[in-house]
Write an enzyme that holds these catalytic residues in place. Structure first.
Site, PDB file in Angstrom:
ATOM      1  N   SER A 289      41.967 -92.982  21.956  1.00 25.01           N
ATOM      2  CA  SER A 289      42.987 -93.732  21.025  1.00 25.01           C
ATOM      3  C   SER A 289      43.727 -93.141  20.625  1.00 25.01           C
ATOM      4  O   SER A 289      45.042 -92.593  20.725  1.00 25.01           O
ATOM      5  CB  SER A 289      41.790 -94.993  20.424  1.00 25.01           C
ATOM      6  N   ASP A 300      54.345 -83.548  23.252  1.00 24.94           N
ATOM      7  CA  ASP A 300      55.302 -84.686  23.725  1.00 24.94           C
ATOM      8  C   ASP A 300      56.655 -83.376  23.086  1.00 24.94           C
ATOM      9  O   ASP A 300      57.842 -83.324  23.848  1.00 24.94           O
ATOM     10  CB  ASP A 300      55.691 -86.070  23.479  1.00 24.94           C
ATOM     11  N   LYS A 314      42.801 -94.109  26.151  1.00 22.99           N
ATOM     12  CA  LYS A 314      42.292 -95.704  25.767  1.00 22.99           C
ATOM     13  C   LYS A 314      44.312 -96.125  25.198  1.00 22.99           C
ATOM     14  O   LYS A 314      44.817 -95.574  24.128  1.00 22.99           O
ATOM     15  CB  LYS A 314      41.719 -96.244  25.083  1.00 22.99           C
TER      16      LYS A 314
END
Length: 544
Positions: A289, A300, A314
């Site tokens: 999460s 990223d 998740k």
């Protein structure tokens, strides 16, 4: 409390009645109203006409939770008592005994007493089994026993517990307990700082920033952020932690839903603490999460090297919504997407298999995305580390030993057999491992692997069909072969299991803080992250 046979027939009726409410929100308002009226009539009729007394509150609680369980494991209903526990998780503060506990049959087991909190001050140790709280015998108390250990500050609670077969008593004096988001930070060498981030509550960013600034002031020129075992928490705290390392105005996560109001892009809103300091992030299969938001965003944005094993996966976002009478529902409202556009959700709860279990996203169907500098990353199965370490993945036998408390129970026995070990770090020998295996046999430890459970279920079915006598010889042969195989797996994975044993032993004598201190010099993943950060050319190459 309803007898067992009543639950078997009443609850399915109510659960199926409520289920139509959940699915029919896709239809028009009339259909919703119609189903609510049907259920209301059903609930009243059953309560007024059933042969025995029923508990309307308990019945409704179970019915609602049964309905929501059919959606996903994160959409949950909270009654008034549940709401209190949920708020503790978000704030990190409560008044209680200061220990991790678990209910097992008619006992509350102390899993980990926190240093200098009430349970610790009262002399309780991991493995102690509480059997009575005040005047309440837990054998007769089937509700949430943890509520009996909460109350106003300075409340005195007498308890009775079992330790190594002896029944003892002590008094707990409740106090305010603070769950730290950053339970440990320190330097692992002259230039490398190490920060453990264990949860995302309202204090996470403040504690992380404080640790970062203190480490830098002490000479740290590179940072390892440890998210292993961090199951997540508040989304905005994940965004703010990223903001410590990336510029203001950077997209960290986007949430998307069929409901327009939940389509939100979360950007950093503050000036960063440090844009340049080399950063490594540790993740494992229990990082989930909000942890994955941090790891995924910084991966990223090419801001950090991710080290360890693939994270949990998740990619769903929940929001608590207040309802009447102090209750709440936590609803999955959207999926989240990292800056590159990937959703890392691993399990598909909307396309279940024939057994009703969520299916796992097929790796062959993962979609490729590009980071800010053009590196290839994938969606669908958690965050895949830039440096993936096979050593961080637990074997099946090790997972079973943790899940079923094989290691935990042995270390409880070891602790009381070696009371004077103190701050010494033991070297576990082959003799210690053989003692561990003997303990498992003596305690008739059940591995409960899928194969073992399937075999036991076969015998149970055979007994019902009265054919067990004809297969018992073959059954015992298979069981013996399986147990021999399990012992072989113990030996094969001895090094890994010894590591789990040593971790638990250190916690018993030196608390969690001692284990983190031990990790700074002896943990493989931390060592690998330190090595990467120290090699500027390798670090730069990975992020290019």
């Amino acid at each position: 409390m309803l007898p067992q046979f009543k639950k078997r027939y009443l609850i399915p009726v109510l659960a199926s009645g409520i289920f139509f409410i959940g699915t029919s929100f896709k239809d028009d308002f009339f259909e919703i109203a119609k189903q609510i009226e049907i259920f209301t009539t059903l609930f009243k009729t059953v309560n007024q006409n059933y042969v025995d007394e029923v508990n309307p509150s308990e019945l409704m609680d179970k019915a609602i939770k049964s309905m929501l369980a059919d959606l996903d494991p994160y959409t949950n209903y909270f009654n008034e008592q549940d709401v209190v526990k949920f708020k503790i998780n978000n704030t990190g503060e409560y008044t209680g005994i200061g220990a991790m506990i678990t209910r097992k049959d008619d006992r509350v087991i102390i899993k980990e007493p926190y240093k200098n909190y009430p349970a610790d001050k009262a002399g309780l140790k991991a493995g102690d089994a509480i059997i009575q709280i005040g005047d309440v015998l837990l054998a007769d108390f089937k509700e949430d026993a943890s509520q009996l250990l909460k109350g106003a500050k300075n409340t005195k609670i007498e308890i009775k517990y079992i330790r190594q077969g002896k029944t003892l008593t002590t008094q707990l004096i409740l106090d305010e307990v603070e769950i730290k988001a950053v339970p440990f930070f320190g330097k692992i060498d002259d230039k490398t700082g190490y920060i453990v981030l264990s949860t995302f509550n309202r204090k996470t960013t403040t504690e992380t920033k404080d640790a970062l600034e203190k480490l830098k002031a002490d000479g740290a020129e590179r940072i390892i952020l440890d998210l292993r075992g961090n199951g997540g928490g508040l989304l905005n705290e994940a965004v703010n932690v990223c903001n410590l390392f990336v510029p203001k105005g950077e997209i960290i996560v986007t949430t998307k839903s069929k409901n327009e109001k939940y389509n939100v892009t979360y950007k950093t809103t503050r000036e960063p603490n440090d844009l340049e300091i080399p950063l490594a992030i540790l993740v494992d299969g229990k990082s989930a999460s909000a942890s994955e938001i941090v790891a995924g965003a910084l991966q990223d944005l090419d801001r950090a090297v991710i080290v360890g094993s693939r994270s949990f996966g998740k990619g769903l976002v929940q929001r608590p919504i207040d309802m009447t009478y102090g209750t709440q529902v936590k609803v999955t409202i959207s999926r989240y997407f990292t800056p590159s556009g990937r959703c890392i959700q691993a399990l598909d709860y909307w396309h279940k298999d024939k057994d009703g279990k969520a299916t796992r996203t097929d790796a062959s169907k993962y979609t490729a995305f590009k980071t800010k500098k053009g590196r290839t990353v994938y969606d669908g199965g958690g965050i895949q580390p830039d440096i993936e370490l096979a050593e961080t993945k637990l074997s099946t036998i090790a997972e079973v030993l943790q899940k079923n408390d094989g290691v935990f129970n042995y270390v409880t026995y070891y602790y009381f057999k070696n009371p004077t070990l103190g701050d010494k770090i033991p070297t576990l020998t082959d003799a210690d491992f053989n003692d561990f295996k003997s303990f498992l046999k003596r305690e008739k430890f059940s591995f409960d692997t899928e194969t073992e459970l399937a075999l036991k279920n076969t015998l149970e079915k055979a007994k019902k069909e009265k054919i067990d006598e004809s297969i018992i010889t073959e059954y015992n042969q298979l069981l013996a072969a399986l147990q021999k195989s399990e012992e072989s797996l113990l030996d094969k994975n001895q090094k890994e299991i010894k590591k789990l044993m040593l971790d638990e032993i250190i916690k018993r004598y030196q608390y969690k803080e001692g284990l983190y201190q031990f990790y700074t010099k002896n943990n493989f993943e931390i060592g690998k992250a330190k090595e990467i950060l120290a090699n500027t050319s390798e670090y730069t190459k990975i992020l290019q």
